[in-house]
Design a protein around this motif. Structure first.
Motif, PDB file in Angstrom:
ATOM      1  N   PRO A   9      34.037 -27.098  52.147  1.00 12.46           N
ATOM      2  CA  PRO A   9      32.599 -27.322  52.023  1.00 12.46           C
ATOM      3  C   PRO A   9      31.741 -26.072  52.108  1.00 12.46           C
ATOM      4  O   PRO A   9      30.529 -26.170  52.111  1.00 12.46           O
ATOM      5  CB  PRO A   9      32.305 -28.207  53.228  1.00 12.46           C
ATOM      6  N   TYR A  10      32.341 -24.887  52.179  1.00 14.07           N
ATOM      7  CA  TYR A  10      31.568 -23.695  52.510  1.00 14.07           C
ATOM      8  C   TYR A  10      31.189 -22.808  51.335  1.00 14.07           C
ATOM      9  O   TYR A  10      30.342 -21.946  51.473  1.00 14.07           O
ATOM     10  CB  TYR A  10      32.322 -22.857  53.544  1.00 14.07           C
ATOM     11  N   ILE A  11      31.831 -22.970  50.186  1.00 11.90           N
ATOM     12  CA  ILE A  11      31.564 -22.115  49.036  1.00 11.90           C
ATOM     13  C   ILE A  11      31.454 -22.982  47.787  1.00 11.90           C
ATOM     14  O   ILE A  11      32.228 -23.925  47.606  1.00 11.90           O
ATOM     15  CB  ILE A  11      32.698 -21.078  48.839  1.00 11.90           C
ATOM     16  N   ASP A  19      21.831 -17.233  33.799  1.00 10.74           N
ATOM     17  CA  ASP A  19      22.139 -16.079  32.946  1.00 10.74           C
ATOM     18  C   ASP A  19      23.479 -16.202  32.229  1.00 10.74           C
ATOM     19  O   ASP A  19      23.921 -15.284  31.552  1.00 10.74           O
ATOM     20  CB  ASP A  19      22.080 -14.772  33.744  1.00 10.74           C
ATOM     21  N   GLY A  20      24.151 -17.353  32.379  1.00 11.27           N
ATOM     22  CA  GLY A  20      25.429 -17.565  31.708  1.00 11.27           C
ATOM     23  C   GLY A  20      26.621 -16.988  32.451  1.00 11.27           C
ATOM     24  O   GLY A  20      27.740 -17.041  31.948  1.00 11.27           O
ATOM     25  N   LYS A  21      26.406 -16.422  33.635  1.00 13.53           N
ATOM     26  CA  LYS A  21      27.491 -15.840  34.429  1.00 13.53           C
ATOM     27  C   LYS A  21      27.663 -16.618  35.724  1.00 13.53           C
ATOM     28  O   LYS A  21      26.703 -17.177  36.256  1.00 13.53           O
ATOM     29  CB  LYS A  21      27.185 -14.378  34.751  1.00 13.53           C
ATOM     30  N   GLN A  22      28.894 -16.607  36.242  1.00 10.44           N
ATOM     31  CA  GLN A  22      29.178 -17.351  37.468  1.00 10.44           C
ATOM     32  C   GLN A  22      28.534 -16.689  38.684  1.00 10.44           C
ATOM     33  O   GLN A  22      28.616 -15.482  38.863  1.00 10.44           O
ATOM     34  CB  GLN A  22      30.679 -17.464  37.701  1.00 10.44           C
ATOM     35  N   ASP A  23      27.885 -17.497  39.493  1.00  9.13           N
ATOM     36  CA  ASP A  23      27.295 -17.080  40.754  1.00  9.13           C
ATOM     37  C   ASP A  23      28.016 -17.816  41.880  1.00  9.13           C
ATOM     38  O   ASP A  23      28.736 -18.786  41.644  1.00  9.13           O
ATOM     39  CB  ASP A  23      25.801 -17.425  40.792  1.00  9.13           C
ATOM     40  N   THR A  24      27.797 -17.367  43.105  1.00  2.00           N
ATOM     41  CA  THR A  24      28.441 -17.962  44.269  1.00  2.00           C
ATOM     42  C   THR A  24      27.392 -18.315  45.310  1.00  2.00           C
ATOM     43  O   THR A  24      26.459 -17.547  45.535  1.00  2.00           O
ATOM     44  CB  THR A  24      29.453 -16.971  44.898  1.00  2.00           C
ATOM     45  N   ALA A  25      27.548 -19.465  45.931  1.00  6.28           N
ATOM     46  CA  ALA A  25      26.739 -19.851  47.088  1.00  6.28           C
ATOM     47  C   ALA A  25      27.703 -20.105  48.233  1.00  6.28           C
ATOM     48  O   ALA A  25      28.751 -20.728  48.041  1.00  6.28           O
ATOM     49  CB  ALA A  25      25.928 -21.106  46.783  1.00  6.28           C
ATOM     50  N   LEU A  60      28.519 -27.464  50.834  1.00  8.82           N
ATOM     51  CA  LEU A  60      27.967 -27.093  49.534  1.00  8.82           C
ATOM     52  C   LEU A  60      28.850 -27.572  48.396  1.00  8.82           C
ATOM     53  O   LEU A  60      30.074 -27.566  48.507  1.00  8.82           O
ATOM     54  CB  LEU A  60      27.858 -25.561  49.426  1.00  8.82           C
ATOM     55  N   SER A  61      28.217 -27.951  47.316  1.00  6.95           N
ATOM     56  CA  SER A  61      28.912 -28.239  46.064  1.00  6.95           C
ATOM     57  C   SER A  61      27.914 -27.941  44.942  1.00  6.95           C
ATOM     58  O   SER A  61      26.741 -27.696  45.201  1.00  6.95           O
ATOM     59  CB  SER A  61      29.419 -29.682  46.009  1.00  6.95           C
ATOM     60  N   THR A  62      28.373 -27.963  43.717  1.00 13.57           N
ATOM     61  CA  THR A  62      27.507 -27.650  42.581  1.00 13.57           C
ATOM     62  C   THR A  62      27.034 -28.935  41.919  1.00 13.57           C
ATOM     63  O   THR A  62      27.827 -29.830  41.649  1.00 13.57           O
ATOM     64  CB  THR A  62      28.254 -26.775  41.566  1.00 13.57           C
ATOM     65  N   THR A  63      25.739 -29.004  41.667  1.00 13.41           N
ATOM     66  CA  THR A  63      25.169 -30.070  40.851  1.00 13.41           C
ATOM     67  C   THR A  63      25.030 -29.485  39.451  1.00 13.41           C
ATOM     68  O   THR A  63      24.283 -28.526  39.253  1.00 13.41           O
ATOM     69  CB  THR A  63      23.794 -30.506  41.392  1.00 13.41           C
ATOM     70  N   PRO A  64      25.771 -30.023  38.482  1.00 10.22           N
ATOM     71  CA  PRO A  64      25.813 -29.391  37.158  1.00 10.22           C
ATOM     72  C   PRO A  64      24.492 -29.438  36.388  1.00 10.22           C
ATOM     73  O   PRO A  64      23.701 -30.371  36.537  1.00 10.22           O
ATOM     74  CB  PRO A  64      26.871 -30.195  36.406  1.00 10.22           C
ATOM     75  N   ARG A  65      24.304 -28.422  35.566  1.00 11.38           N
ATOM     76  CA  ARG A  65      23.165 -28.369  34.648  1.00 11.38           C
ATOM     77  C   ARG A  65      23.122 -29.671  33.855  1.00 11.38           C
ATOM     78  O   ARG A  65      24.145 -30.227  33.469  1.00 11.38           O
ATOM     79  CB  ARG A  65      23.364 -27.185  33.706  1.00 11.38           C
ATOM     80  N   GLY A  66      21.921 -30.173  33.619  1.00 10.20           N
ATOM     81  CA  GLY A  66      21.740 -31.418  32.881  1.00 10.20           C
ATOM     82  C   GLY A  66      21.715 -32.648  33.766  1.00 10.20           C
ATOM     83  O   GLY A  66      21.383 -33.728  33.295  1.00 10.20           O
ATOM     84  N   GLY A  86      22.602 -26.437  40.074  1.00 13.00           N
ATOM     85  CA  GLY A  86      21.937 -26.444  41.368  1.00 13.00           C
ATOM     86  C   GLY A  86      22.978 -26.439  42.476  1.00 13.00           C
ATOM     87  O   GLY A  86      24.165 -26.688  42.235  1.00 13.00           O
ATOM     88  N   ILE A  87      22.545 -26.175  43.678  1.00 19.85           N
ATOM     89  CA  ILE A  87      23.429 -26.166  44.841  1.00 19.85           C
ATOM     90  C   ILE A  87      23.150 -27.430  45.643  1.00 19.85           C
ATOM     91  O   ILE A  87      22.056 -27.603  46.191  1.00 19.85           O
ATOM     92  CB  ILE A  87      23.179 -24.918  45.715  1.00 19.85           C
ATOM     93  N   ASN A  88      24.116 -28.312  45.696  1.00 24.05           N
ATOM     94  CA  ASN A  88      23.984 -29.542  46.466  1.00 24.05           C
ATOM     95  C   ASN A  88      24.350 -29.241  47.921  1.00 24.05           C
ATOM     96  O   ASN A  88      25.421 -28.706  48.199  1.00 24.05           O
ATOM     97  CB  ASN A  88      24.901 -30.625  45.904  1.00 24.05           C
ATOM     98  N   VAL A  89      23.444 -29.542  48.829  1.00 24.61           N
ATOM     99  CA  VAL A  89      23.669 -29.336  50.255  1.00 24.61           C
ATOM    100  C   VAL A  89      23.722 -30.702  50.909  1.00 24.61           C
ATOM    101  O   VAL A  89      22.773 -31.477  50.823  1.00 24.61           O
ATOM    102  CB  VAL A  89      22.544 -28.483  50.892  1.00 24.61           C
ATOM    103  N   GLU A  90      24.851 -31.008  51.544  1.00 28.59           N
ATOM    104  CA  GLU A  90      25.026 -32.290  52.213  1.00 28.59           C
ATOM    105  C   GLU A  90      25.269 -32.058  53.693  1.00 28.59           C
ATOM    106  O   GLU A  90      26.049 -31.193  54.065  1.00 28.59           O
ATOM    107  CB  GLU A  90      26.247 -33.025  51.671  1.00 28.59           C
ATOM    108  N   TYR A  91      24.599 -32.836  54.503  1.00 28.72           N
ATOM    109  CA  TYR A  91      24.897 -32.857  55.932  1.00 28.72           C
ATOM    110  C   TYR A  91      25.803 -34.052  56.136  1.00 28.72           C
ATOM    111  O   TYR A  91      25.486 -35.155  55.716  1.00 28.72           O
ATOM    112  CB  TYR A  91      23.621 -32.985  56.755  1.00 28.72           C
TER     113      TYR A  91
END
Length: 113
Positions: A9-11, A19-25, A60-66, A86-91
């Motif tokens: 759940p951390y990354i 910008d079309g490139k992979q980012d990290t949260a 954390l997880s990714t909420t996909p574009r669209g 988007g970055i989905n944040v769940e407690y």
């Protein structure tokens, strides 16, 4: 969710700035573990930190574009469509929200309590 994403759940990974490139949260903490926040490691800039919320026990997880992200309540519903990931944040078994870039800043939309 860990079967789908071994870093859960951390990354999480996605194109969080469009910008079309992979980012990290990632959920990060200070040495004495009194402050937790999201570190956004974007491909085109220095790390940014999301400090607006308490990140203890957050996943954390990714909420996909669209994706359509629904929020608000029955009397004041709100729905946005993400143009970029988007970055989905769940407690755990509590609330959730999505952090997303709007213009040059990151915003959040509350999904549930």
């Amino acid at each position: 969710k860990r079967k789908e994403n071994p870093d859960y759940p951390y990354i999480s990974f996605g194109d969080y700035n469009g910008d079309g490139k992979q980012d990290t949260a990632a959920v990060v903490t200070n040495d004495d573990k009194t402050e937790f926040r999201i570190a956004l490691l974007l491909s085109d800039a220095k790390p940014q930190f999301w400090k607006d919320d308490v990140m203890t026990n957050a996943a954390l997880s990714t909420t996909p574009r669209g994706s359509a992200v629904e929020a608000g309540d029955i009397d004041h519903p709100k729905k946005i469509f993400l143009n970029i990931d988007g970055i989905n944040v769940e407690y755990f078994e509590q609330a959730s929200f999505v952090v997303y870039q709007s213009g040059k800043t990151f915003k959040r939309i509350q999904q549930g309590d």
